[in-house]
Design an enzyme around this catalytic site. Structure first.
Site, PDB file in Angstrom:
ATOM      1  N   SER A  79      22.155 -10.650 123.611  1.00 36.50           N
ATOM      2  CA  SER A  79      20.699 -10.734 123.889  1.00 36.50           C
ATOM      3  C   SER A  79      20.015  -9.402 124.211  1.00 36.50           C
ATOM      4  O   SER A  79      18.810  -9.384 124.411  1.00 36.50           O
ATOM      5  CB  SER A  79      20.370 -11.732 125.020  1.00 36.50           C
ATOM      6  OG  SER A  79      20.361 -13.046 124.526  1.00 36.50           O
ATOM      7  N   THR A  80      20.765  -8.300 124.266  1.00 33.36           N
ATOM      8  CA  THR A  80      20.122  -7.045 124.696  1.00 33.36           C
ATOM      9  C   THR A  80      19.619  -6.196 123.532  1.00 33.36           C
ATOM     10  O   THR A  80      19.146  -5.078 123.737  1.00 33.36           O
ATOM     11  CB  THR A  80      21.062  -6.190 125.573  1.00 33.36           C
ATOM     12  OG1 THR A  80      22.208  -5.802 124.804  1.00 33.36           O
ATOM     13  CG2 THR A  80      21.498  -6.952 126.798  1.00 33.36           C
ATOM     14  N   ASP A 106      25.122  -9.618 114.350  1.00 37.63           N
ATOM     15  CA  ASP A 106      25.220 -10.787 113.469  1.00 37.63           C
ATOM     16  C   ASP A 106      25.321 -10.346 112.003  1.00 37.63           C
ATOM     17  O   ASP A 106      26.218 -10.780 111.255  1.00 37.63           O
ATOM     18  CB  ASP A 106      23.961 -11.643 113.704  1.00 37.63           C
ATOM     19  CG  ASP A 106      24.041 -13.031 113.117  1.00 37.63           C
ATOM     20  OD1 ASP A 106      25.119 -13.406 112.620  1.00 37.63           O
ATOM     21  OD2 ASP A 106      23.025 -13.743 113.169  1.00 37.63           O
TER      22      ASP A 106
HETATM   23  P1  ADP Z   1      20.595 -10.165 120.169  1.00 34.46           P
HETATM   24  O1  ADP Z   1      19.730 -10.790 119.102  1.00 34.46           O
HETATM   25  O2  ADP Z   1      21.455 -11.186 120.907  1.00 34.46           O
HETATM   26  O3  ADP Z   1      19.818  -9.277 121.088  1.00 34.46           O
HETATM   27  P2  ADP Z   1      21.621  -7.864 118.646  1.00 34.46           P
HETATM   28  O4  ADP Z   1      22.700  -7.872 117.616  1.00 34.46           O
HETATM   29  O5  ADP Z   1      20.251  -7.496 118.232  1.00 34.46           O
HETATM   30  O6  ADP Z   1      21.683  -9.313 119.355  1.00 34.46           O
HETATM   31  O7  ADP Z   1      22.039  -6.887 119.832  1.00 34.46           O
HETATM   32  C1  ADP Z   1      23.033  -7.186 120.786  1.00 34.46           C
HETATM   33  C2  ADP Z   1      23.859  -5.931 121.054  1.00 34.46           C
HETATM   34  O8  ADP Z   1      24.789  -5.759 119.989  1.00 34.46           O
HETATM   35  C3  ADP Z   1      23.040  -4.640 121.119  1.00 34.46           C
HETATM   36  O9  ADP Z   1      23.520  -3.857 122.207  1.00 34.46           O
HETATM   37  C4  ADP Z   1      23.365  -3.968 119.784  1.00 34.46           C
HETATM   38  O10 ADP Z   1      23.300  -2.550 119.869  1.00 34.46           O
HETATM   39  C5  ADP Z   1      24.798  -4.403 119.612  1.00 34.46           C
HETATM   40  N1  ADP Z   1      25.398  -4.259 118.275  1.00 34.46           N
HETATM   41  C6  ADP Z   1      24.815  -4.147 117.062  1.00 34.46           C
HETATM   42  N2  ADP Z   1      25.756  -4.010 116.095  1.00 34.46           N
HETATM   43  C7  ADP Z   1      26.967  -4.057 116.726  1.00 34.46           C
HETATM   44  C8  ADP Z   1      28.330  -3.952 116.307  1.00 34.46           C
HETATM   45  N3  ADP Z   1      28.658  -3.802 115.029  1.00 34.46           N
HETATM   46  N4  ADP Z   1      29.309  -4.016 117.261  1.00 34.46           N
HETATM   47  C9  ADP Z   1      29.004  -4.192 118.571  1.00 34.46           C
HETATM   48  N5  ADP Z   1      27.748  -4.304 119.026  1.00 34.46           N
HETATM   49  C10 ADP Z   1      26.739  -4.227 118.114  1.00 34.46           C
END
Ligand code: ADP
Length: 188
Positions: free
Chosen positions: A136-137, A49
């Site tokens: 969500s992971t 996000d």
């Molecule tokens: P949530 O709150 O839904 O768990 P997060 O962003 O904390 O969302 O994590 C969801 C996934 O996205 C995790 O596997 C994290 O490593 C990954 N993530 C973080 N930054 C990026 C990015 N720039 N591109 C793709 N995946 C990402």
């Protein structure tokens, strides 16, 4: 981070759609829509996000604020669409996954809905390509293996129905997450 040349990523054809796994950064994706694992405020946060708002610039936040003013906070399992701002993707689909609370608080239903609503919205907007993170992971704590099984199974079921999507890509940010998804894709 390692990367492979185009065409080297694992994929499966489901109906008429390619389901592809990549190791990389979702904010670099050229899909027509990238999916943001947002929180209900739609005001940005950590993880993917934060990266989407940072790279996409203020136009995304402006539309998010307008949406929240109109419809209120985004309920878990729902999805909305905004511009992609400065991202290579034209659109961002914002969805809210479940916070993991042990598994008996409808987490699986909510995660299924987050994927399905995002895919349906892409089709409603006549988009041809969409890219997901592993919703969500991260901060939301959903265990990785069941989340990957649910994600790929939900997308597969969706693609077996009526869709105009030509590709659905999971852009996975770490080798650990990528390897789990690859293992699950192999058994799909
Ligand atoms: P949530 O709150 O839904 O768990 P997060 O962003 O904390 O969302 O994590 C969801 C996934 O996205 C995790 O596997 C994290 O490593 C990954 N993530 C973080 N930054 C990026 C990015 N720039 N591109 C793709 N995946 C990402």
């Amino acid at each position: 981070m390692t990367s492979s040349p185009p065409g080297q990523w694992p994929e499966k054809i489901i109906g008429k759609t390619r389901l592809i796994l990549e190791l990389g950064d979702l904010t670099k994706s050229h899909a027509q829509a990238v999916v943001n694992a947002a929180n209900p405020s739609l005001l940005g946060g950590a993880g993917v996000d934060g990266a989407i708002h940072r790279e996409g610039g203020p136009a995304i936040l402006k539309e998010c604020r307008a949406l929240v003013a109109r419809i209120g906070r985004l309920q878990p399992g729902r999805a909305v669409i905004t511009t992609g701002g400065r991202l290579p993707a034209e659109n961002v689909i914002h969805t809210v996954g479940p916070i993991w609370r042990g598994g008996d608080k409808r987490e699986a239903d909510i995660l299924t809905s987050a994927y399905r609503e995002s895919l349906t919205l892409a089709d409603d907007m006549a988009l041809q390509s969409i890219a997901f993170p592993s919703i969500s992971t991260g901060a939301y704590g959903y265990p990785l293996v069941p989340a990957a099984e649910l994600a790929l199974q939900t997308v597969k079921q969706y693609l077996e129905g009526e869709t105009g999507l030509s590709s659905v890509t999971f852009v996975l940010f770490s080798r650990e997450v990528f390897d789990v998804y690859q293992g699950v894709l192999g058994k799909l």
